[in-house]
Scaffold this motif. Sequence first.
Motif: not given
Length: 317
Positions: A283-296
């Motif tokens: 759930q952490i991956a599905s929820t917080y991976n997209p915003p991290y990728n946006a920052v990256a």
Amino acid sequence: MGEFNFMRRLFYAVIFGASLAASSLVIGAPVLAQDASHQEILDRDREVSVAVGRSGEILTNFLGDPRFTSPANPAALAATVEAETAALTAARTELLQISEALSGLPPLAGSGRSADIDRRNQHRENIAAIVIVMAGIFDHFLSMPALAEAGDEAGVRAAYRSAMVAGSMQQTMQAAGLRGQAATLPYADADNAKLIAMACLSEGLAALQNGILAVASHDRTIQALSDAETCIHENIERGRSYVAAAPDAFSEIHTGYYVALADGASWVTDVKLAFSRNMPSGQIASTYNPPYNAVADRLQQLVVRERELIAGEYGLE
């Protein structure tokens, strides 16, 4: 084996971290070297950047394959590794060759007299060490068929976990490299603040990885994420104050970095809260991976823009 999909996501972040490290070599107005020409410096930066890009590509080729990242069970993973032994071995060999090539590059002229040159020479060595860690990931994969043949399912799982720990170590090395670069610059400098903030973002990601892998305790993970969050905010504010006090051609770029890094700090905050609430890793991956990728993605775009600005300001091609 559900943890495999989550760890694949973390590995993509690892790859970004290494790429950012190489890109940061040419961030900010360069200190004039006493010996090496600007073109020699730019050529060296490109050599390191190409090496990092190829290393990340090699890793992505395998970690983007669901046979490796979402297997039905340990036996299926080991069977895939056995079928792809030649390709995995070739990838490991190429990574070792990349590291050897980086280590074999002669230091830029001006070592010991120019902080800018020393920073680049040391960073080349740091990247060579990181690529060795990448090669070690393939060592762990290649050990799996023999373990499976011996009926050691736990050993296969342990080998996979060791590969993930190697990824976490890479983030820690990335952060150390960024801090080392920052140390060669004046403290009251916008690039110094930016590099330290980037290092803290890497440390936040490493803390999350260590927490998921149970390398660190739950409480220690929460504290490490809190420390990263505080560090990013403090250095953003410090950097913004320097930009406001002495605006120059790079002010807009710096401001863009601080905005993106502020979002990175928010990501660390959100992940910290999720981890403290014992949210499942998937759930952490599905929820917080997209915003991290946006920052990256934003940080990478800023790196490209700043390279172009540097080339224009200093007549580099």
